[in-house]
Scaffold this active site. Structure first.
Site: not given
Ligand SMILES: N[C@@H](CCO)C(=O)O
Ligand SMILES: CC(=O)SCCNC(=O)CCNC(=O)[C@H](O)C(C)(C)COP(=O)(O)OP(=O)(O)OC[C@H]1O[C@@H](n2cnc3c(N)ncnc32)[C@H](O)[C@@H]1OP(=O)(O)O
Length: 363
Positions: A140, A308, A337
């Site tokens: 991410s 995702d 995700h």
């Molecule tokens: N659960 C992750 C997802 C973000 O990509 C976070 O809070 O950083």
């Protein structure tokens, strides 16, 4: 001579002035970071781990399936580095940082880009004496930074990054991801205590941030997982009309309150804005993504997540297709995700062959 830092100890370093891509000068930037293991004589065994939106520098804690003794990123072999990102709230300069007059930066903290964050990571690597990055890995927002590190890091000569593992992301934030980010920022701005970002420090906009997190949590998991976990189960007991009616409502309110208790709303706004700048093809050269990525020399594994909905796996596959030494693998998981933070064995099984083939595990 002072003793070497304990493995994983939180440290911080002042790296001096930093000028953002937009030309705003931050007079003195601090980076909070942790390292595990030791740099080898050739200074070429660094493994750089970049955290996602609300993570911090403690990679061994939030990515125990990947980072740690006997894991793929192993401090016995690598010098593991994880820094809190520029604009975040876990020790690196961001909206919650106090300025020289002791005032929170708040909305005066400039917009930063993923590229700015990567440039600051590169500065930290210079400070630590790293000559070559054997692996840069992230998911991410962290994956975006790892990719930009390989693209923009020319400070130590080209191609300092040898290998990339990029999970749950594409070559750019598109309308879908920007729209989801903006809906969350709208919730924060709608909080009556927001005051343009300069909310009173003792009364942060918890309701707005909680609502933003609740929205985000629906995009971090899959419909299948929500159905399996919560179905139409009612929330009980229910005393007030405003109490949740369904278990899933209770879950999202809980998750919202949990993040609001540990995160800075100003940082959430600036970090989601930074993610919206993610577009490897933009910048001074104004080249398209194919041209920008075509210059990449690093071996790259791009891992899409089957369920995702935030970063559909087709976008990760398209990224892999644009990287000359890119490969694609798909994590088959119902976790959506967030699978990268949960499905460690499946992730290991995909990443291990890539790291073995590219000589990382033998190194
Ligand atoms: N659960 C992750 C997802 C973000 O990509 C976070 O809070 O950083
Ligand atoms: C300094 C720092 O802490 S930052 C570093 C750590 N954080 C990060 O790196 C960010 C990334 N991490 C995350 O996003 C998450 O922690 C994840 C994805 C790894 C796991 O998410 P979790 O919230 O632990 O998992 P899950 O979705 O199963 O939720 C479980 C929680 O919901 C609660 N819950 C479950 N169902 C309900 C319900 N119906 N009503 C209310 N609460 C509920 C559980 O009691 C549990 O509470 P707990 O977290 O206090 O133990």
């Amino acid at each position: 001579m002072s003793a070497p830092p304990a493995a994983g100890e939180l440290r911080s370093v002042r790296l001096g002035p930093f000028t953002t891509e937009a030309g705003v000068r931050l007079p003195d930037v601090t980076v909070a970071f942790r390292t595990w293991g030791a740099l080898d004589a050739a200074a070429s065994n660094a493994a750089v781990v970049c955290h996602a939106l609300t993570g911090d520098s403690d990679a061994a804690a939030w990515w125990p399936g990947l980072v740690g003794s006997g894991r793929l990123v192993d401090p016995e072999r690598q010098f593991v580095v994880c820094a809190n990102a520029l604009g975040s709230c876990y020790g690196t300069t961001g909206p919650g940082t106090l300025d020289a007059d002791g005032r929170r930066f708040g909305s005066r903290f400039p917009s930063v880009t993923i590229r700015d964050q990567a440039r600051l990571h590169a500065r930290l690597l210079n400070h630590l004496g790293v000559r070559e990055v054997a692996l840069a890995v992230g998911a991410s927002m962290g994956g975006m930074q790892a990719l930009e590190l390989a693209l923009v890091d020319r400070e130590a000569g080209p191609d300092r990054v040898r290998r990339l593992v990029l999970v749950g992301m594409g070559a750019q934030h598109g309308a879908w991801q920007i729209g989801i980010s903006e809906a969350q920022r709208m919730a924060i701005r709608a909080d009556p205590r927001w005051q343009g970002g300069d909310f009173p420090a003792d009364s942060p906009p918890e309701a707005g941030l909680a609502a933003a997190r609740a929205m985000a949590m629906t995009t971090y998991r899959s419909a299948e997982l929500y159905a399996e976990r919560f179905g139409r189960t009612p929330h009980e007991p229910r005393f007030e009309p405003t109490d949740p009616r369904f278990a899933v409502e209770s879950y999202l309110r809980y998750q919202g309150a949990k993040l609001a208790g540990r995160f800075d709303a100003g940082a959430y706004v600036r970090l989601t804005e930074a993610m919206d700048t993610h577009d490897v093809g933009r910048g001074g050269q104004r080249v398209d993504a194919a041209t920008a990525l075509g210059r990449l020399r690093a071996d790259a594994l791009c891992v899409g997540i089957s369920s995702d909905v935030l970063y559909p796996p087709a976008e990760t596959r398209a990224l892999a297709d644009l990287v000359p030494a890119g490969r694609y693998a798909e994590l088959d998981s119902p976790f959506g995700h967030d699978a990268f933070l949960v499905d460690f064995d499946a992730l290991d099984a995909l990443v291990r062959p890539f790291l073995a083939d590219t000589g990382f595990l033998a190194a």
